[in-house]
Design a protein around this motif. Structure first.
Motif, mmCIF file in Angstrom:
data_model
loop_
_atom_site.group_PDB
_atom_site.id
_atom_site.type_symbol
_atom_site.label_atom_id
_atom_site.label_comp_id
_atom_site.label_asym_id
_atom_site.label_seq_id
_atom_site.Cartn_x
_atom_site.Cartn_y
_atom_site.Cartn_z
ATOM 1 N N LEU A 154 46.641 34.768 58.823
ATOM 2 C CA LEU A 154 47.577 35.056 57.745
ATOM 3 C C LEU A 154 47.077 36.210 56.880
ATOM 4 O O LEU A 154 47.860 37.063 56.452
ATOM 5 N N GLY A 155 45.778 36.269 56.645
ATOM 6 C CA GLY A 155 45.220 37.367 55.868
ATOM 7 C C GLY A 155 45.406 38.713 56.556
ATOM 8 O O GLY A 155 45.713 39.719 55.908
ATOM 9 N N GLU A 156 45.210 38.754 57.866
ATOM 10 C CA GLU A 156 45.428 39.995 58.607
ATOM 11 C C GLU A 156 46.891 40.415 58.522
ATOM 12 O O GLU A 156 47.198 41.608 58.377
ATOM 13 N N ALA A 157 47.810 39.459 58.571
ATOM 14 C CA ALA A 157 49.234 39.773 58.469
ATOM 15 C C ALA A 157 49.558 40.402 57.121
ATOM 16 O O ALA A 157 50.319 41.380 57.035
ATOM 17 N N ALA A 158 48.985 39.855 56.033
ATOM 18 C CA ALA A 158 49.227 40.425 54.709
ATOM 19 C C ALA A 158 48.696 41.855 54.633
ATOM 20 O O ALA A 158 49.329 42.743 54.044
ATOM 21 N N GLY A 159 47.542 42.097 55.238
ATOM 22 C CA GLY A 159 47.004 43.449 55.250
ATOM 23 C C GLY A 159 47.902 44.419 55.990
ATOM 24 O O GLY A 159 48.099 45.561 55.550
ATOM 25 N N LEU A 160 48.476 43.992 57.102
ATOM 26 C CA LEU A 160 49.393 44.852 57.851
ATOM 27 C C LEU A 160 50.650 45.151 57.057
ATOM 28 O O LEU A 160 51.219 46.247 57.158
ATOM 29 N N ALA A 161 51.104 44.172 56.260
ATOM 30 C CA ALA A 161 52.288 44.388 55.418
ATOM 31 C C ALA A 161 51.956 45.173 54.163
ATOM 32 O O ALA A 161 52.866 45.597 53.440
ATOM 33 N N GLY A 162 50.675 45.371 53.868
ATOM 34 C CA GLY A 162 50.251 46.158 52.723
ATOM 35 C C GLY A 162 50.431 45.453 51.395
ATOM 36 O O GLY A 162 50.709 46.109 50.376
ATOM 37 N N ILE A 163 50.256 44.124 51.381
ATOM 38 C CA ILE A 163 50.465 43.352 50.156
ATOM 39 C C ILE A 163 49.339 42.336 49.983
ATOM 40 O O ILE A 163 48.678 41.970 50.950
ATOM 41 N N PRO A 164 49.138 41.854 48.748
ATOM 42 C CA PRO A 164 48.258 40.707 48.571
ATOM 43 C C PRO A 164 48.893 39.481 49.217
ATOM 44 O O PRO A 164 50.118 39.363 49.267
ATOM 45 N N LEU A 165 48.083 38.581 49.709
ATOM 46 C CA LEU A 165 48.593 37.387 50.352
ATOM 47 C C LEU A 165 49.176 36.429 49.321
ATOM 48 O O LEU A 165 48.556 36.129 48.313
ATOM 49 N N GLY A 166 50.397 35.946 49.574
ATOM 50 C CA GLY A 166 50.988 34.902 48.752
ATOM 51 C C GLY A 166 51.856 35.430 47.628
ATOM 52 O O GLY A 166 51.938 36.624 47.357
ATOM 53 N N MET A 167 52.500 34.493 46.952
ATOM 54 C CA MET A 167 53.436 34.764 45.882
ATOM 55 C C MET A 167 52.818 34.338 44.551
ATOM 56 O O MET A 167 52.018 33.393 44.517
ATOM 57 N N PRO A 168 53.160 34.994 43.436
ATOM 58 C CA PRO A 168 52.685 34.511 42.137
ATOM 59 C C PRO A 168 53.037 33.040 41.929
ATOM 60 O O PRO A 168 54.090 32.574 42.365
ATOM 61 N N ALA A 169 52.167 32.313 41.260
ATOM 62 C CA ALA A 169 52.307 30.864 41.146
ATOM 63 C C ALA A 169 53.574 30.433 40.430
ATOM 64 O O ALA A 169 54.051 29.316 40.631
ATOM 65 N N ASP A 170 54.143 31.296 39.579
ATOM 66 C CA ASP A 170 55.321 30.896 38.811
ATOM 67 C C ASP A 170 56.631 31.164 39.545
ATOM 68 O O ASP A 170 57.707 30.900 39.003
ATOM 69 N N VAL A 171 56.593 31.680 40.777
ATOM 70 C CA VAL A 171 57.833 31.995 41.503
ATOM 71 C C VAL A 171 58.389 30.740 42.168
ATOM 72 O O VAL A 171 59.559 30.407 42.014
ATOM 73 N N TYR A 172 57.576 30.055 42.931
ATOM 74 C CA TYR A 172 57.967 28.775 43.518
ATOM 75 C C TYR A 172 56.720 28.033 43.964
ATOM 76 O O TYR A 172 55.630 28.602 44.058
ATOM 77 N N THR A 173 56.883 26.744 44.205
ATOM 78 C CA THR A 173 55.777 25.933 44.703
ATOM 79 C C THR A 173 55.691 26.097 46.210
ATOM 80 O O THR A 173 56.620 25.732 46.936
ATOM 81 N N PRO A 174 54.607 26.666 46.720
ATOM 82 C CA PRO A 174 54.521 26.898 48.167
ATOM 83 C C PRO A 174 54.480 25.598 48.941
ATOM 84 O O PRO A 174 53.931 24.590 48.490
ATOM 85 N N GLN A 175 55.086 25.628 50.117
ATOM 86 C CA GLN A 175 55.119 24.461 50.992
ATOM 87 C C GLN A 175 54.053 24.529 52.086
ATOM 88 O O GLN A 175 53.835 23.556 52.798
ATOM 89 N N THR A 176 53.402 25.685 52.211
ATOM 90 C CA THR A 176 52.330 25.868 53.192
ATOM 91 C C THR A 176 51.146 26.507 52.485
ATOM 92 O O THR A 176 51.318 27.200 51.478
#
Length: 309
Positions: A154-176
């Motif tokens: 998952l970390g490699e995927a975020a790097g390929l997309a050019g973004i930090p991994l994950g969403m800010p905590a106040d956007v939604y409660t992650p299910q994974t």
């Protein structure tokens, strides 16, 4: 990739065309920041994936059989039947849910603050954003601006997309879990089945959206935290609004299912799913149906009608 231009070119510019997949240019207009498969204005000759706006792709494919494969691959018409699920479906679904939640949706959120995703060929992805960028998953592979990758984590995927991994905590409660070391193990047949499920869902939900226009339906979106495609429709003030959607499965449902989830609690025989207080139609019921899309549309319409009881 420009699905609308591709369809227009296939028909030699004879028709104004509408497709289910996002197409550039990026839309910078609130509130959706995305193109609309049902939007106007329309040309004098229009071909669409839904019945009731113009000529349908399904009708055109019957007249011109050479179009059938193109339409079926994109869930525009000449629809293929949903098939029994591969054994690895649930594991692949969980992997791609994490990828969608923490990478694909996060890429869109970083650009415009939106998280809604869409069906894209063979999977799911963002509407176009920024300088006509798109991040999507096709056949289980991560596609960033038309470059296809098979990241191992998952970390490699975020790097390929050019973004930090994950969403800010106040956007939604992650299910994974947003675990950078999470292995991205994907079965190609299972990824194909997931793409077919979302294509089927979009073809049905966009038809429903057109059919229930008096009920003020929302756009159809794939919500990354729950990994389901849905629209909302009905009179909220009267307690008659509900979400109509298609989930690929979750902790309470081992297989994909359709659902009608009323915003206000309902009682009655139709509301058969205690997990969320609504009604569900399981994948096995769709497999047994002679006309799977008609069965799905019938279920959704029955649910919206039941809100009036």
């Amino acid at each position: 990739m420009n699905p609308r231009w591709e369809a227009w070119d296939l028909l030699d510019g004879e028709y104004d065309v509408r497709v289910l997949e996002p197409s550039p240019p990026a839309v910078a207009t609130p509130p959706w920041y995305a193109d609309d498969p049902l939007e106007g204005p329309y040309g004098a000759k229009l071909v669409t994936p839904v019945s009731g706006l113009g000529r349908t792709w399904d009708d055109l494919a019957r007249e011109r059989p050479e179009l059938a494969g193109f339409c079926a691959d994109r869930w525009l018409g000449a629809w293929r039947r949903l098939a029994p699920l591969p054994r690895e479906f649930a594991a692949t679904r969980r992997t791609l849910h994490a990828l969608g939640e923490h990478v694909v949706a996060a890429a869109r959120y970083a650009a415009n603050g939106k998280i809604g995703l869409r069906f894209t060929r063979g999977g799911f992805g963002t509407p176009f954003f920024g300088a006509d960028r798109q991040v999507r998953v096709e056949a289980g592979r991560l596609v960033v601006d038309d470059a296809s990758h098979a990241p191992k984590t998952l970390g490699e995927a975020a790097g390929l997309a050019g973004i930090p991994l994950g969403m800010p905590a106040d956007v939604y409660t992650p299910q994974t879990p947003a675990d950078p070391d999470l292995p991205l193990t994907v079965s190609p047949p299972a990824a194909g089945a997931l793409g077919a499920w979302f294509g089927f869902a979009w073809s049905v939900l966009e038809q429903l959206r057109l059919d229930v226009r008096p009920l003020d339906p929302s756009r159809v979106q794939l919500w990354p935290e729950h990994f389901d495609a849905a629209l909302d429709a009905g009179d909220e003030a009267a307690g008659r609004r509900a979400s109509c959607g298609a989930s690929p499965g979750d902790g309470e449902h081992p297989e994909p299912y359709l659902y009608v989830a009323p915003w206000a609690k309902r009682t009655g025989a139709f509301w058969n799913d205690d997990a969320f207080g609504g009604a569900s139609l399981p994948y096995t019921a769709l497999l047994a149906a002679d006309d799977q899309r008609a069965a799905a549309l019938g279920f959704f319409r029955q649910g919206l009608d039941a809100l009036a009881d």
